[in-house]
Design a protein around this motif. Structure first.
Motif, PDB file in Angstrom:
ATOM      1  N   GLU A   1       0.838  -1.199   0.000  1.00 33.24           N
ATOM      2  CA  GLU A   1       0.000   0.000   0.000  1.00 33.24           C
ATOM      3  C   GLU A   1       0.870   1.245   0.000  1.00 33.24           C
ATOM      4  O   GLU A   1       1.769   1.389   0.833  1.00 33.24           O
ATOM      5  CB  GLU A   1      -0.932  -0.003   1.213  1.00 33.24           C
ATOM      6  CG  GLU A   1      -1.932  -1.153   1.200  1.00 33.24           C
ATOM      7  CD  GLU A   1      -2.836  -1.145   2.411  1.00 33.24           C
ATOM      8  OE1 GLU A   1      -2.768  -0.169   3.180  1.00 33.24           O
ATOM      9  OE2 GLU A   1      -3.599  -2.108   2.589  1.00 33.24           O
ATOM     10  N   ILE A   2       0.576   2.155  -0.953  1.00 32.90           N
ATOM     11  CA  ILE A   2       1.359   3.385  -1.091  1.00 32.90           C
ATOM     12  C   ILE A   2       0.410   4.560  -1.307  1.00 32.90           C
ATOM     13  O   ILE A   2      -0.523   4.464  -2.108  1.00 32.90           O
ATOM     14  CB  ILE A   2       2.343   3.303  -2.279  1.00 32.90           C
ATOM     15  CG1 ILE A   2       3.297   2.131  -2.126  1.00 32.90           C
ATOM     16  CG2 ILE A   2       3.126   4.610  -2.416  1.00 32.90           C
ATOM     17  CD1 ILE A   2       4.256   1.976  -3.291  1.00 32.90           C
ATOM     18  N   VAL A   3       0.659   5.624  -0.592  1.00 34.21           N
ATOM     19  CA  VAL A   3      -0.033   6.887  -0.845  1.00 34.21           C
ATOM     20  C   VAL A   3       0.905   7.756  -1.671  1.00 34.21           C
ATOM     21  O   VAL A   3       1.973   8.145  -1.206  1.00 34.21           O
ATOM     22  CB  VAL A   3      -0.407   7.597   0.474  1.00 34.21           C
ATOM     23  CG1 VAL A   3      -1.012   8.965   0.184  1.00 34.21           C
ATOM     24  CG2 VAL A   3      -1.375   6.744   1.273  1.00 34.21           C
ATOM     25  N   GLU A   4       0.529   8.033  -2.908  1.00 35.92           N
ATOM     26  CA  GLU A   4       1.370   8.815  -3.810  1.00 35.92           C
ATOM     27  C   GLU A   4       1.237  10.306  -3.496  1.00 35.92           C
ATOM     28  O   GLU A   4       0.124  10.826  -3.388  1.00 35.92           O
ATOM     29  CB  GLU A   4       0.965   8.560  -5.272  1.00 35.92           C
ATOM     30  CG  GLU A   4       1.062   7.096  -5.710  1.00 35.92           C
ATOM     31  CD  GLU A   4       2.495   6.608  -5.801  1.00 35.92           C
ATOM     32  OE1 GLU A   4       3.413   7.429  -5.647  1.00 35.92           O
ATOM     33  OE2 GLU A   4       2.689   5.394  -6.032  1.00 35.92           O
ATOM     34  N   VAL A   5       2.384  10.981  -3.348  1.00 41.23           N
ATOM     35  CA  VAL A   5       2.359  12.421  -3.022  1.00 41.23           C
ATOM     36  C   VAL A   5       3.211  13.250  -3.973  1.00 41.23           C
ATOM     37  O   VAL A   5       3.240  14.467  -3.881  1.00 41.23           O
ATOM     38  CB  VAL A   5       2.848  12.660  -1.571  1.00 41.23           C
ATOM     39  CG1 VAL A   5       1.886  12.043  -0.577  1.00 41.23           C
ATOM     40  CG2 VAL A   5       4.261  12.125  -1.370  1.00 41.23           C
TER      41      VAL A   5
END
Length: 285
Positions: free
Chosen positions: A140-144
């Motif tokens: 799981e990755i939150v792209e910023v």
């Protein structure tokens, strides 16, 4: 009963760096993700050992000789019935030598972790991702965005430095008090170092989810005593010269395993807005 036998998780947490070896045995392809981090550690280690450790060992030896000479000068005029103090001084000399060398190796290993993980961040990130995917079936990755990502990395280091100064400076002052003050400062210093090391080795999966520094610190504290066992073993592993070039990547991988087993199940259900499953490229259900 198992909770009691494991020290309420302390001993279980201490096993995570070693559990990585079992995972690597079952998934030997992961060794390829260890190669470059180990190479980076070799380069950084050579620089640290040549530029810091060897001169520091010479300075430590000179300090020990100076302290020993002063102690001998105080004992030379003692009456015969106090001769046993000379044997005690030999024990004090040995203990002082041991503590100074251990602290020096610990400090060098700590710097190796800081610089090694910073320079090898892309490869450590890949290693952590593969370990998480193997353990949970997804990443799981939150792209910023790259610029915010760099900013977060710099801010993380600054906040660790701020935490170190906020606690370390009072500990230095406390160390000026002989006896109990020195003991409390030593315990506090070890605790502070272990906390920062734990933050580093648990940072891979935490940072992929873009957790705040306060949340990352909260994870370390709420995972006690398991996180204490994990971080203390990691401290020991990074202190051993040369071996720490290999054990640091193992601690990074062990931190990801620890996170997947003991932190991930307690998080809110996956699927919050903006969180992506890297293996499928679609929002988590």
């Amino acid at each position: 009963m198992l909770q009691i036998l494991s020290g309420f998780g302390f001993l279980t947490g201490a096993t995570y760096p070693l559990r990585v070896l079992a995972v690597l045995r079952r998934a030997p392809r992961l060794w390829s993700y260890l190669a470059i981090p180990i190479l980076v550690n070799v380069v950084v280690g050579i620089a640290l050992y040549a530029g810091l450790l060897l001169p520091s060992l010479r300075a430590t030896e000179e300090l020990e000789i100076s302290l020993s000479n002063r102690l001998d000068s105080l004992l030379v005029n003692l009456p015969a019935w106090l001769g046993f103090l000379r044997f005690l001084s030999s024990g004090v000399d040995f203990l002082l030598d041991f503590l100074l060398i251990v602290l020096l190796f610990l400090f060098t290993g700590f710097l190796l972790v800081q610089f090694g993980t910073l320079l090898g961040a892309p490869w450590y990130g890949q290693l952590s991702e593969k370990m998480e995917e193997l353990r949970t079936g997804k990443v799981e990755i939150v792209e910023v965005g790259i610029f915010r990502d760099i900013g977060r990395a710099i801010l993380f280091e600054l906040k660790k430095l701020g935490l170190g100064m906020a606690i370390g400076i009072p500990l230095l002052v406390l160390n000026l008090l002989p006896g109990l003050g020195t003991l409390m400062a030593t315990i506090g210093g070890v605790t502070l170092t272990a906390t920062i090391i734990c933050l580093d080795f648990l940072d891979g999966p935490s940072e992929r989810r873009r957790l705040s520094f306060r949340k990352k610190l909260s994870i370390v504290l709420t995972s006690l005593p398991a996180s204490a066992g994990f971080s203390l073993v990691c401290m020991g592993l990074i202190t051993i010269p040369l071996l720490n070039l290999i054990t640091i990547p193992l601690c990074v991988a062990g931190g990801t395993l620890f996170w997947c087993d003991r932190v991930y199940p307690k998080l809110p259900k996956a699927g919050s807005q903006g969180k992506l499953n890297k293996t499928s490229g679609v929002p988590n259900p």
